[in-house]
Design an enzyme around this catalytic site. Structure first.
Site, PDB file in Angstrom:
ATOM      1  N   ASN A  21       0.877  -1.170   0.000  1.00 45.88           N
ATOM      2  CA  ASN A  21       0.000   0.000   0.000  1.00 45.88           C
ATOM      3  C   ASN A  21       0.911   1.216   0.000  1.00 45.88           C
ATOM      4  OD1 ASN A  21      -1.798   2.062   0.504  1.00 45.88           O
ATOM      5  ND2 ASN A  21      -2.157   1.492   2.646  1.00 45.88           N
ATOM      6  N   LYS A  23       0.255   4.363  -0.379  1.00 48.11           N
ATOM      7  CA  LYS A  23      -0.277   5.623   0.164  1.00 48.11           C
ATOM      8  C   LYS A  23       0.050   6.770  -0.818  1.00 48.11           C
ATOM      9  CE  LYS A  23       0.131   3.465   4.602  1.00 48.11           C
ATOM     10  NZ  LYS A  23       0.279   3.568   6.050  1.00 48.11           N
ATOM     11  N   HIS A 106      -9.352   1.812   5.086  1.00 49.75           N
ATOM     12  CA  HIS A 106      -8.047   1.973   5.737  1.00 49.75           C
ATOM     13  C   HIS A 106      -8.165   2.980   6.884  1.00 49.75           C
ATOM     14  CE1 HIS A 106      -3.859   2.954   6.422  1.00 49.75           C
ATOM     15  NE2 HIS A 106      -3.570   1.805   5.832  1.00 49.75           N
ATOM     16  N   GLU A 108      -6.327   5.311   7.813  1.00 46.80           N
ATOM     17  CA  GLU A 108      -6.020   6.705   7.446  1.00 46.80           C
ATOM     18  C   GLU A 108      -7.227   7.355   6.774  1.00 46.80           C
ATOM     19  OE1 GLU A 108      -2.371   5.857   5.374  1.00 46.80           O
ATOM     20  OE2 GLU A 108      -1.427   5.373   7.280  1.00 46.80           O
ATOM     21  N   GLU A 178      -5.367  -4.389  10.784  1.00 51.30           N
ATOM     22  CA  GLU A 178      -4.299  -3.400  10.916  1.00 51.30           C
ATOM     23  C   GLU A 178      -4.492  -2.604  12.199  1.00 51.30           C
ATOM     24  OE1 GLU A 178      -2.330  -2.524   6.876  1.00 51.30           O
ATOM     25  OE2 GLU A 178      -3.936  -1.076   7.187  1.00 51.30           O
ATOM     26  N   GLY A 184       2.822   2.416  10.723  1.00 53.52           N
ATOM     27  CA  GLY A 184       3.831   3.457  10.539  1.00 53.52           C
ATOM     28  C   GLY A 184       4.558   3.827  11.819  1.00 53.52           C
ATOM     29  N   SER A 224       3.570  -1.978  10.288  1.00 51.09           N
ATOM     30  CA  SER A 224       5.026  -2.088  10.455  1.00 51.09           C
ATOM     31  C   SER A 224       5.593  -3.452  10.071  1.00 51.09           C
ATOM     32  CB  SER A 224       5.442  -1.714  11.884  1.00 51.09           C
ATOM     33  OG  SER A 224       5.079  -0.370  12.147  1.00 51.09           O
TER      34      SER A 224
HETATM   35  P1  PGA Z   1       3.029   0.430   7.558  1.00 52.60           P
HETATM   36  O1  PGA Z   1       1.551   0.672   6.937  1.00 52.60           O
HETATM   37  O2  PGA Z   1       3.497  -0.889   7.001  1.00 52.60           O
HETATM   38  O3  PGA Z   1       3.831   1.589   7.101  1.00 52.60           O
HETATM   39  O4  PGA Z   1       2.854   0.367   9.043  1.00 52.60           O
HETATM   40  C1  PGA Z   1       0.638  -0.374   6.783  1.00 52.60           C
HETATM   41  C2  PGA Z   1      -0.660   0.147   6.206  1.00 52.60           C
HETATM   42  O5  PGA Z   1      -1.070   1.250   6.561  1.00 52.60           O
HETATM   43  O6  PGA Z   1      -1.297  -0.525   5.375  1.00 52.60           O
END
Ligand code: PGA
Length: 260
Positions: A21, A23, A106, A108, A178, A184, A224
């Site tokens: 992903n 982003k 997601h 976010e 998640e 992140g 992560s």
């Molecule tokens: P990350 O993001 O691997 O940077 O923690 C995962 C995601 O948001 O799908």
């Protein structure tokens, strides 16, 4: 060791899915270079390889991935087909651009763009009515985990997100667990904690949609994930793959995770 759960994983032929992903990262040019490099390295992967670039790069990514076992998708879509919705992009549009899956719900999108469970449900209804593969993201935040409410939060997100969708339309659904506190942040859930949570998710899906569906649906872990921890996570019997943000942006580390 093959325990009864692992046997079930094999029996139900749940694929392993490694999804990137991106982003809001990478231009068209950067996308083409990444996908071309990856295509040369990943010719016969033992997992399904998915990448969700930004909307602007989907068609170029799809062209660069032609003939390679890499599926390109979108990070979001509208719940309606067309209309006066400035800035929105429909399912028909992402399909035309070459997307073969979409990420929905997601955290976010939920946090920064105020997407509600109801709104996500409308998007999931749209995708599932056309049997378009969707990765439906769910996850609790740190406060909810500390208060011991994780399972309830996840159940509510599942119930509201999948409300009124007939199980026969869910054949192409994937779930991504998640935990918001792991996205992140560098804080990954331990394989044991992730496994335990995936079992709870699968159990709830079995209660609502029946055990056949629950045993078939792939449940990915996200938060992560990186080359150093991916193996111990996806070796867990109920973890069917990973949705990767940060570590999917570097072609070397993504390739390493796909081939590991
Ligand atoms: P990350 O993001 O691997 O940077 O923690 C995962 C995601 O948001 O799908």
């Amino acid at each position: 060791m093959i325990n009864s759960h692992n046997k079930l994983k094999i029996l139900m032929s749940r694929p392993t899915i490694i999804a990137g992903n991106w982003k809001m990262h990478k231009t068209i040019q950067e996308t083409i270079e990444f996908v071309q490099t990856l295509s040369l390295k990943v010719t016969k992967p033992s997992c399904q390889v998915l990448i969700a670039p930004p909307f602007t790069a989907i068609s170029h990514a799809a062209m660069a991935a032609k003939g390679a076992p890499i599926m390109i998708g979108a990070q979001n879509m509208s719940d309606v087909d067309e209309g006066a919705f400035t800035g929105e992009i429909s399912l028909r549009m992402i399909k035309e651009a070459g997307a073969r899956f979409v990420i929905l719900g997601h955290s976010e999108r939920r946090i920064y763009f105020k997407e509600t469970d109801e709104h996500i449900n409308h998007k999931l209804r749209k995708a599932s009515s056309e049997k378009f593969p969707a990765i439906f993201c769910i996850g609790e935040n740190q406060k909810e985990r500390e208060a011991g409410h994780s399972e309830q939060v996840l159940k509510t997100q599942l119930d509201k997100g999948l409300q009124s969708i007939p199980v026969k339309h869910l054949e192409t659904l994937m779930i991504a667990y998640e935990p918001v506190w792991a996205i992140g942040t560098g804080k990954t859930a331990t394989p044991e904690l992730a496994q335990e949570t995936h079992v709870a998710i699968r159990q709830h899906l079995a209660n609502v949609f029946g055990s056949f569906f629950a045993e078939k649906v792939p449940i990915l872990y996200g938060g992560s994930v990186k080359p150093e921890n991916i193996n111990t996570l996806i070796q867990q019997p109920d973890i069917d793959g990973a949705l990767i943000g940060g570590a999917s942006l570097d072609v070397k580390s993504f390739t390493q995770m796909v081939l590991s």
